[in-house]
Design an enzyme around this catalytic site. Structure first.
Site, PDB file in Angstrom:
ATOM      1  N   ASP A 175       0.850  -1.189   0.000  1.00 32.52           N
ATOM      2  CA  ASP A 175       0.000   0.000   0.000  1.00 32.52           C
ATOM      3  C   ASP A 175       0.890   1.246   0.000  1.00 32.52           C
ATOM      4  O   ASP A 175       1.717   1.415   0.902  1.00 32.52           O
ATOM      5  CB  ASP A 175      -0.872  -0.025   1.248  1.00 32.52           C
ATOM      6  CG  ASP A 175      -1.940   1.050   1.271  1.00 32.52           C
ATOM      7  OD1 ASP A 175      -1.740   2.122   0.650  1.00 32.52           O
ATOM      8  OD2 ASP A 175      -2.978   0.835   1.920  1.00 32.52           O
TER       9      ASP A 175
ATOM     10  N   GLY B 226      -1.520  -4.530  -3.016  1.00 33.01           N
ATOM     11  CA  GLY B 226      -1.512  -3.120  -2.696  1.00 33.01           C
ATOM     12  C   GLY B 226      -2.681  -2.683  -1.833  1.00 33.01           C
ATOM     13  O   GLY B 226      -3.255  -3.464  -1.062  1.00 33.01           O
ATOM     14  N   HIS B 227      -3.060  -1.400  -1.990  1.00 35.42           N
ATOM     15  CA  HIS B 227      -4.080  -0.767  -1.158  1.00 35.42           C
ATOM     16  C   HIS B 227      -5.436  -1.462  -1.294  1.00 35.42           C
ATOM     17  O   HIS B 227      -6.070  -1.802  -0.300  1.00 35.42           O
ATOM     18  CB  HIS B 227      -4.182   0.704  -1.588  1.00 35.42           C
ATOM     19  CG  HIS B 227      -5.127   1.531  -0.780  1.00 35.42           C
ATOM     20  ND1 HIS B 227      -4.948   1.788   0.565  1.00 35.42           N
ATOM     21  CD2 HIS B 227      -6.257   2.210  -1.135  1.00 35.42           C
ATOM     22  CE1 HIS B 227      -5.921   2.565   1.000  1.00 35.42           C
ATOM     23  NE2 HIS B 227      -6.738   2.831  -0.002  1.00 35.42           N
ATOM     24  N   PHE B 228      -5.882  -1.685  -2.528  1.00 36.71           N
ATOM     25  CA  PHE B 228      -7.171  -2.339  -2.764  1.00 36.71           C
ATOM     26  C   PHE B 228      -6.979  -3.854  -2.822  1.00 36.71           C
ATOM     27  O   PHE B 228      -7.142  -4.496  -3.853  1.00 36.71           O
ATOM     28  CB  PHE B 228      -7.812  -1.801  -4.046  1.00 36.71           C
ATOM     29  CG  PHE B 228      -8.471  -0.461  -3.878  1.00 36.71           C
ATOM     30  CD1 PHE B 228      -9.761  -0.365  -3.374  1.00 36.71           C
ATOM     31  CD2 PHE B 228      -7.796   0.706  -4.186  1.00 36.71           C
ATOM     32  CE1 PHE B 228     -10.375   0.871  -3.200  1.00 36.71           C
ATOM     33  CE2 PHE B 228      -8.399   1.943  -4.018  1.00 36.71           C
ATOM     34  CZ  PHE B 228      -9.690   2.031  -3.521  1.00 36.71           C
TER      35      PHE B 228
END
Length: 285
Positions: free
Chosen positions: A236, A262-264
Site C-alpha cells: 500500500d 496493494g491498497h485495494f
C-alpha cells in the site's frame, strides 16, 4: 448466494447498500474507503454470506447513495459516522462486526467509541488508526490541513485524477494479471460526476480530524479489547504495514496478516481475505 441491492432513508439521505445472508445470522458491516463504494466488496460478500448477514452501504458522497449538495450537508467524518449509525439503527442492527477499509476505518472507529457495546469484532483492511501507518506520500494533504487555502485545496485535486486512482491507488503493488479494471473504472466514473471532486476535497480537509482522534480510538481498543484482525496489502503506497502492526500495542491478541498486494487488496486477494475473515469470525463471533 443471492445479493440484494436496496436503499434505506436516513434523515434526508437515501443510503444505497448491498446485503446478503440470513437475517438471523450474525451481522458483518462492511465500510468502504476512498474513492470507492460498496462495489469494492462485490467478490467478498458471496464468500461470507453463507454464515453471516453481510451489509455494505455506500457512504454519503460515494457510489449510489443520494445525499444533499455541499452547503446543505457538511461532508465531514463525524457526519459520515452519524449517517451510518442512523443506517444501522434503521435496519435494527444492535450488534455487528465491523470490516473497515481506508476512510471506513475512522467512520467505523467513531461508531465503536460511541457505542462499544454494539461491536462484536473488528477487521481492518488497510484501515489506519496510528501515525505509524502513514507513508511519505501525504505531503499535499498535510499542507492543506495546516493551511486550508484555495491554493492548497487545488493542489489536492490531483489526488482525484483518473491517473492517480488507477495507477497509484489500484496498481501500486498489485499483480497486473489479477487486477480487474472494474473497480478503478467505476471509481473514476463516480469521481467525474458534477460536484463529486469538491465533496472529496472537503473530506480531504476534514481527514485531519481523524488523526486528532487516534488517541481516542486507541483508548477504545485498550479499554474494550475487541477481537481484532488486520489483513493488509503490504505494498500500500499510503498506509504502511507498520500501521497494521501498531494495533498490537493496544490489542495484544490482534491478528495481523500482510498480503503480497496493494491498497485495494480485495481486488486481487478476495479469496485469501475471505479465508482469514471466516476463520477469525468463527472463533470470535
Amino acid at each position: 448466494m443471492v445479493v440484494s441491492y436496496k436503499t434505506q432513508k436516513v434523515r434526508d439521505i437515501e443510503v444505497f447498500y448491498r446485503e446478503a445472508g440470513s437475517k438471523e445470522a450474525p451481522v458483518l458491516l462492511l465500510l468502504h474507503g476512498f474513492p470507492s463504494s460498496s462495489h469494492m466488496f462485490r467478490d467478498l460478500i458471496p464468500l461470507l454470506a453463507d454464515r453471516y448477514r453481510v451489509i455494505a452501504p455506500d457512504l454519503p458522497g460515494f457510489g449510489r447513495t443520494i445525499s444533499p449538495r455541499r452547503g446543505e450537508f457538511a461532508y465531514t467524518f463525524d457526519n459520515l459516522a452519524a449517517v451510518v449509525t442512523g443506517f444501522t439503527e434503521a435496519l435494527g442492527l444492535s450488534r455487528y462486526a465491523l470490516y473497515v477499509f481506508d476512510y471506513g476505518a475512522p467512520v467505523g472507529f467513531r461508531m465503536a467509541t460511541a457505542n462499544p457495546e454494539r461491536i462484536t469484532a473488528i477487521i481492518s483492511q488497510n484501515g489506519n488508526a496510528y501515525v505509524d501507518g502513514f507513508s511519505d506520500e501525504w505531503t499535499a494533504w498535510e499542507a492543506y490541513w495546516r493551511d486550508p487555502s484555495a491554493e492548497n485545496r487545488e493542489a489536492c485535486r490531483a489526488s482525484l485524477s483518473s491517473e492517480v486512482i488507477e495507477n497509484w491507488q489500484y496498481r501500486t503493488g498489485a499483480s497486473k494479471e489479477r487486477l480487474s479494471p472494474d473497480g478503478y473504472q467505476l471509481d473514476i466514473a463516480f469521481m467525474s460526476r458534477p460536484g463529486a471532486q469538491d465533496i472529496q476535497l472537503d473530506l480531504i480537509l476534514d481527514y485531519r480530524t481523524n488523526i486528532d482522534r487516534y488517541g481516542e480510538f486507541q483508548a477504545y481498543f485498550r479499554d474494550h479489547q475487541p477481537p481484532f484482525l488486520a489483513v493488509w496489502g503490504r505494498h500500500d503506497p499510503a498506509f504502511l504495514p507498520a500501521g497494521a502492526e501498531a494495533y498490537k500495542r493496544d490489542l495484544p491478541a490482534a491478528e495481523v496478516h500482510l498480503l503480497d498486494t496493494g491498497h485495494f487488496a480485495l481486488e486481487t486477494h478476495a479469496d485469501e481475505i475471505a479465508q482469514f475473515v471466516r476463520s477469525f469470525l468463527i472463533r470470535h463471533v
